[in-house]
Design a protein around this motif. Structure first.
Motif, PDB file in Angstrom:
ATOM      1  N   MET A  53      36.241  37.472  55.598  1.00  0.00           N
ATOM      2  CA  MET A  53      36.941  36.232  56.012  1.00  0.00           C
ATOM      3  C   MET A  53      37.517  35.513  54.809  1.00  0.00           C
ATOM      4  O   MET A  53      38.527  34.802  54.929  1.00  0.00           O
ATOM      5  N   HIS A  54      36.923  35.712  53.619  1.00  0.00           N
ATOM      6  CA  HIS A  54      37.393  35.031  52.413  1.00  0.00           C
ATOM      7  C   HIS A  54      38.204  35.952  51.507  1.00  0.00           C
ATOM      8  O   HIS A  54      38.425  35.621  50.330  1.00  0.00           O
ATOM      9  N   SER A  55      38.595  37.127  52.047  1.00  0.00           N
ATOM     10  CA  SER A  55      39.351  38.117  51.249  1.00  0.00           C
ATOM     11  C   SER A  55      38.594  38.478  49.975  1.00  0.00           C
ATOM     12  O   SER A  55      39.194  38.720  48.915  1.00  0.00           O
ATOM     13  N   ALA A  56      37.271  38.468  50.066  1.00  0.00           N
ATOM     14  CA  ALA A  56      36.419  38.794  48.917  1.00  0.00           C
ATOM     15  C   ALA A  56      35.890  40.226  49.088  1.00  0.00           C
ATOM     16  O   ALA A  56      35.898  40.788  50.185  1.00  0.00           O
ATOM     17  N   SER A  57      35.457  40.798  47.976  1.00  0.00           N
ATOM     18  CA  SER A  57      34.887  42.149  48.004  1.00  0.00           C
ATOM     19  C   SER A  57      33.432  42.073  47.578  1.00  0.00           C
ATOM     20  O   SER A  57      33.078  41.291  46.687  1.00  0.00           O
ATOM     21  N   LEU A  58      32.613  42.890  48.228  1.00  0.00           N
ATOM     22  CA  LEU A  58      31.183  42.915  47.940  1.00  0.00           C
ATOM     23  C   LEU A  58      30.761  44.366  47.772  1.00  0.00           C
ATOM     24  O   LEU A  58      31.010  45.198  48.655  1.00  0.00           O
ATOM     25  N   HIS A  59      30.148  44.667  46.642  1.00  0.00           N
ATOM     26  CA  HIS A  59      29.618  46.013  46.460  1.00  0.00           C
ATOM     27  C   HIS A  59      28.297  45.942  45.697  1.00  0.00           C
ATOM     28  O   HIS A  59      28.013  44.959  45.023  1.00  0.00           O
ATOM     29  N   PHE A  60      27.508  47.045  45.821  1.00  0.00           N
ATOM     30  CA  PHE A  60      26.164  47.098  45.248  1.00  0.00           C
ATOM     31  C   PHE A  60      26.091  48.226  44.217  1.00  0.00           C
ATOM     32  O   PHE A  60      26.804  49.220  44.310  1.00  0.00           O
ATOM     33  N   GLU A  61      25.186  48.038  43.261  1.00  0.00           N
ATOM     34  CA  GLU A  61      24.997  49.033  42.199  1.00  0.00           C
ATOM     35  C   GLU A  61      23.506  49.155  41.897  1.00  0.00           C
ATOM     36  O   GLU A  61      22.809  48.150  41.729  1.00  0.00           O
ATOM     37  N   ARG A  62      23.033  50.420  41.848  1.00  0.00           N
ATOM     38  CA  ARG A  62      21.629  50.657  41.501  1.00  0.00           C
ATOM     39  C   ARG A  62      21.428  50.511  40.000  1.00  0.00           C
ATOM     40  O   ARG A  62      22.224  51.030  39.212  1.00  0.00           O
ATOM     41  N   LEU A  63      20.346  49.816  39.610  1.00  0.00           N
ATOM     42  CA  LEU A  63      20.018  49.656  38.195  1.00  0.00           C
ATOM     43  C   LEU A  63      19.139  50.818  37.746  1.00  0.00           C
ATOM     44  O   LEU A  63      18.357  51.380  38.536  1.00  0.00           O
ATOM     45  N   ALA A  64      19.272  51.212  36.478  1.00  0.00           N
ATOM     46  CA  ALA A  64      18.590  52.398  35.964  1.00  0.00           C
ATOM     47  C   ALA A  64      17.076  52.266  36.043  1.00  0.00           C
ATOM     48  O   ALA A  64      16.360  53.227  36.358  1.00  0.00           O
ATOM     49  N   LYS A  65      16.533  51.074  35.787  1.00  0.00           N
ATOM     50  CA  LYS A  65      15.080  50.872  35.758  1.00  0.00           C
ATOM     51  C   LYS A  65      14.546  50.355  37.092  1.00  0.00           C
ATOM     52  O   LYS A  65      13.370  49.982  37.178  1.00  0.00           O
ATOM     53  N   GLY A  66      15.376  50.318  38.109  1.00  0.00           N
ATOM     54  CA  GLY A  66      14.950  49.847  39.417  1.00  0.00           C
ATOM     55  C   GLY A  66      15.650  48.560  39.787  1.00  0.00           C
ATOM     56  O   GLY A  66      16.038  47.753  38.929  1.00  0.00           O
ATOM     57  N   GLY A  67      15.806  48.380  41.080  1.00  0.00           N
ATOM     58  CA  GLY A  67      16.479  47.182  41.538  1.00  0.00           C
ATOM     59  C   GLY A  67      17.945  47.429  41.830  1.00  0.00           C
ATOM     60  O   GLY A  67      18.488  48.513  41.611  1.00  0.00           O
ATOM     61  N   VAL A  68      18.587  46.356  42.336  1.00  0.00           N
ATOM     62  CA  VAL A  68      19.984  46.446  42.766  1.00  0.00           C
ATOM     63  C   VAL A  68      20.737  45.230  42.243  1.00  0.00           C
ATOM     64  O   VAL A  68      20.183  44.121  42.139  1.00  0.00           O
ATOM     65  N   ARG A  69      21.987  45.442  41.916  1.00  0.00           N
ATOM     66  CA  ARG A  69      22.875  44.339  41.520  1.00  0.00           C
ATOM     67  C   ARG A  69      23.999  44.247  42.544  1.00  0.00           C
ATOM     68  O   ARG A  69      24.722  45.230  42.772  1.00  0.00           O
ATOM     69  N   ALA A  70      24.114  43.040  43.194  1.00  0.00           N
ATOM     70  CA  ALA A  70      25.189  42.780  44.153  1.00  0.00           C
ATOM     71  C   ALA A  70      26.259  41.943  43.460  1.00  0.00           C
ATOM     72  O   ALA A  70      25.948  40.939  42.808  1.00  0.00           O
ATOM     73  N   GLU A  71      27.517  42.365  43.618  1.00  0.00           N
ATOM     74  CA  GLU A  71      28.636  41.647  42.971  1.00  0.00           C
ATOM     75  C   GLU A  71      29.627  41.219  44.043  1.00  0.00           C
ATOM     76  O   GLU A  71      30.141  42.050  44.797  1.00  0.00           O
ATOM     77  N   LEU A  72      29.873  39.872  44.077  1.00  0.00           N
ATOM     78  CA  LEU A  72      30.852  39.293  44.997  1.00  0.00           C
ATOM     79  C   LEU A  72      32.065  38.867  44.189  1.00  0.00           C
ATOM     80  O   LEU A  72      31.953  38.066  43.252  1.00  0.00           O
ATOM     81  N   MET A  73      33.228  39.392  44.536  1.00  0.00           N
ATOM     82  CA  MET A  73      34.472  39.057  43.847  1.00  0.00           C
ATOM     83  C   MET A  73      35.336  38.263  44.815  1.00  0.00           C
ATOM     84  O   MET A  73      35.702  38.742  45.899  1.00  0.00           O
ATOM     85  N   ILE A  74      35.666  36.967  44.425  1.00  0.00           N
ATOM     86  CA  ILE A  74      36.459  36.087  45.279  1.00  0.00           C
ATOM     87  C   ILE A  74      37.576  35.480  44.445  1.00  0.00           C
ATOM     88  O   ILE A  74      37.422  35.234  43.240  1.00  0.00           O
ATOM     89  N   ASP A  75      38.714  35.257  45.088  1.00  0.00           N
ATOM     90  CA  ASP A  75      39.901  34.784  44.367  1.00  0.00           C
ATOM     91  C   ASP A  75      39.677  33.384  43.805  1.00  0.00           C
ATOM     92  O   ASP A  75      39.055  32.521  44.438  1.00  0.00           O
ATOM     93  N   ARG A  76      40.197  33.182  42.580  1.00  0.00           N
ATOM     94  CA  ARG A  76      40.173  31.860  41.960  1.00  0.00           C
ATOM     95  C   ARG A  76      41.289  31.000  42.556  1.00  0.00           C
ATOM     96  O   ARG A  76      42.332  31.506  42.952  1.00  0.00           O
ATOM     97  N   LEU A  77      41.048  29.704  42.587  1.00  0.00           N
ATOM     98  CA  LEU A  77      42.056  28.758  43.086  1.00  0.00           C
ATOM     99  C   LEU A  77      42.512  27.886  41.936  1.00  0.00           C
ATOM    100  O   LEU A  77      41.700  27.233  41.285  1.00  0.00           O
ATOM    101  N   ALA A  78      43.804  27.926  41.675  1.00  0.00           N
ATOM    102  CA  ALA A  78      44.367  27.100  40.592  1.00  0.00           C
ATOM    103  C   ALA A  78      44.629  25.709  41.148  1.00  0.00           C
ATOM    104  O   ALA A  78      45.380  25.544  42.122  1.00  0.00           O
TER     105      ALA A  78
END
Length: 622
Positions: A573-598
């Motif tokens: 709904m916000h034209s954002a992207s969400l993806h996950f990445e496995r960390l080498a020593k365990g755990g997960v990193r979630a990254e949300l990318m959303i457009d900046r507003l000038a």
């Protein structure tokens, strides 16, 4: 004196009768070189070679000049190449060796036939003899281990024919006799050995015993033939006593490569007109089958190389068979390689088909899971709409009660700060619940909520504060950012719910590690803002991470699999992207990318890249 003259006259007459005077041979007569192999017994030379040579000279001496040569039996090939004779007297086994050499071009023109035989190819054999008074030797079996005497161990007509008979009867010829003695002279020497008792057994060519007895060299009845063969068994009569079943050709006269045709023709015609001599005659009709069989069985003559069992000899002897075997082996190896290739190819194809089938089945399973998730989402969406609709009235009543309470307690709230805080928080939380309900109804109806300009930093801080209010106070969520404000165009409540859901999932996953750690960060990434939520949970398997990525099924046993679906829906709904990445020593990193507003305010735009406060990072939110 008269007797002396008469004696001289008789001697001269005898000499003239033995060697008639011949005119001196003209030098222009063509020379005919005649040779004989020295392996021939002396009796054969005297009774066959010399008379034949003399007869040829007497009949053809007016046309040719004959010369006779003796060739050694050990180096006969070399001497033949040097002397280059036109005609050659040789035993049948030697002639066969010469006939196998192409450059000699040896051809038999006549064979010596015994007058006691009806076939040229069955003229000679062997006879075993012993003293007549030896009662212990009556059969060939009795000869085993006895001493034997013979004139020569290289002649077919006595030695090899005798060994062939032993082999045919099942004995090992070279281990049969207890001792061997060869006189190397006349055959009469073997007879003398037996009569003297020096040897137990003697070997003679056939018909020679009868000849010796006829001329008086051996007293009739002093010797006996051991195990005599019954000549009546043969279709072709043979009139001499013998101990060997097989009979063989005797001496062969052959023409060699350099013999002119006219000389060969004259010699052949002359030989066949020669009268019988010494019990023999020259005849045609040659069959060397028995000779070849004997040489092959005993491995002598042209088959002597079969005694050599060295690797080189075996390779040379069986090169044709080995070549055929090698070709067959190569064919089998190539066929085996081809079969392996085809099997591997078919196996790979089958493996590929099975993998494709498994992939299709997995895809079908995932499809069924997604369909089930969609059905469940639809059902929950309808239930959520009903629940949200039903909650509107109680929430409205709570808001009214809060307003009435604020009016009634207006004076006391001034005096009692705690009462004021409680009433205001009740009103704020009730309104927040009302907003959440409205958002849920809009989400269920697929209505796009109104997006407003808002600060992403505040949204993240509110999500962290809500998490702390609802979860255990000891679960710390550090928040790091280098920006003062992060303006975005969004629905603040929906975006807060998205980040709150990520923080809750991170906190739940980090608890499984025993020492939970998680954190949130916000930073610019080009024309977008990047919000990162990480945890130190356990290492996820490929299957678990796939489920996390696609959000078709919850990774928690008690989960419905709807949290991440809602999160992704809000991100879309916000034209954002969400993806996950496995960390080498365990755990997960979630990254949300959303457009900046000038923003339109230059001062605010400049603050986006400026650290807040005194140039330090924004303090951690407790």
């Amino acid at each position: 004196m008269l007797f002396r003259k008469l004696w001289l006259s008789l001697c001269a007459g005898a000499l003239l009768a033995a060697h008639p005077l011949q005119a001196e041979e003209p030098t222009q007569l063509r020379e005919v070189r005649v040779a004989y192999i020295g392996i021939l017994p002396s009796e054969t030379t005297e009774h066959a070679v010399y008379p034949t040579f003399d007869f040829l000279k007497s009949q053809l001496g007016h046309k040719y000049r004959f010369k006779l040569f003796d060739i050694s039996n050990h180096d006969f090939l070399e001497e033949i190449n040097v002397l280059k004779p036109h005609l050659l007297f040789a035993p049948s086994e030697i002639y066969l060796q010469l006939a196998a050499i192409p450059q000699l071009n040896a051809h038999d023109i006549a064979a010596l036939k015994s007058v006691f035989s009806s076939k040229t190819s069955a003229s000679v054999g062997s006879v075993f003899i012993t003293r007549a008074d030896r009662n212990d030797i009556n059969s060939i079996a009795d000869m085993k281990g006895k001493r034997v005497a013979a004139a020569n161990n290289e002649n077919l007509s006595e030695w090899w024919a005798a060994l062939g008979e032993l082999k045919e009867r099942g004995y090992t010829p070279n281990r049969f006799f207890g001792g061997e003695r060869f006189t190397r002279e006349r055959h009469l020497g073997a007879v003398e050995e037996v009569l003297a008792g020096s040897s137990d057994v003697g070997i003679l060519p056939t018909c020679l015993l009868e000849a010796y007895e006829g001329v008086g060299f051996v007293a009739p009845g002093s010797l006996k033939v051991i195990d005599p063969y019954d000549n009546a068994k043969d279709e072709s009569p043979f009139y001499c006593r013998r101990s060997t079943r097989a009979l063989y050709p005797g001496i062969v006269i052959s023409s060699l490569a350099n013999a002119p045709d006219d000389i060969v023709k004259d010699v052949v015609r002359t030989l066949f007109t020669m009268p019988p001599f010494q019990g023999n005659e020259w005849a045609a009709g040659y069959d060397y089958t028995e000779v070849l069989r004997l040489m092959r069985d005993l491995k002598f003559g042209m088959y002597e190389n079969l005694r050599d069992y060295s690797l080189g000899a075996l390779l040379q002897r069986y090169k044709t068979e080995l070549l055929i075997l090698l070709i067959i082996l190569l064919f089998l190896i190539c066929n085996e390689l081809r079969v392996h290739h085809l099997v591997n190819k078919r196996t790979a194809e089958l493996k590929g088909a099975l993998e494709a089938k498994n992939a299709a089945e997995q895809e079908a399973v995932l499809g069924r899971k997604r369909l089930s998730h969609i059905e469940r989402s639809g059902a929950i969406s309808q239930m959520s709409n009903i629940i949200a609709h039903e909650l509107k009235q109680p929430l409205g009543a709570l808001l009214n009660y809060a307003a009435v309470l604020k009016l009634r307690l207006n004076d006391r709230m001034t005096e009692d700060p705690l009462t004021k805080t409680v009433v205001e928080n009740m009103d704020a939380e009730t309104r927040r619940i009302s907003h959440i309900v409205d958002s849920v109804r809009k989400f269920a109806k697929k209505e796009q909520p109104a997006h407003i300009e808002y600060d992403l930093v505040r949204i993240v801080e509110k999500a962290i504060r809500t998490f702390h209010q609802q979860e255990e106070a000891k679960t710390a969520v550090p928040f790091r950012t280098d920006v003062a404000t992060a303006p975005v165009l969004a629905d603040p409540l929906s975006l807060e719910l998205l980040i709150l859901n990520l923080i809750r999932n991170a906190a739940a996953a980090s608890k499984e590690s025993g020492r939970p750690k998680l954190g949130v960060s916000l930073e610019p990434a080009g024309k977008r803002w990047k919000v990162t939520v990480w945890n130190n949970g356990l290492v996820l398997s490929d299957e678990q991470f796939t489920r996390l990525e696609h959000a078709a099924e919850s990774t928690k046993p008690e989960g419905l699999g709807l949290g991440l679906s809602i999160v992704r829906e809000i991100a879309d709904m916000h034209s954002a992207s969400l993806h996950f990445e496995r960390l080498a020593k365990g755990g997960v990193r979630a990254e949300l990318m959303i457009d900046r507003l000038a923003t339109k305010d230059p001062e605010k735009n400049s603050q986006l890249s400026r650290p807040n406060g005194r140039g330090l990072k924004k303090p951690l939110v407790d």
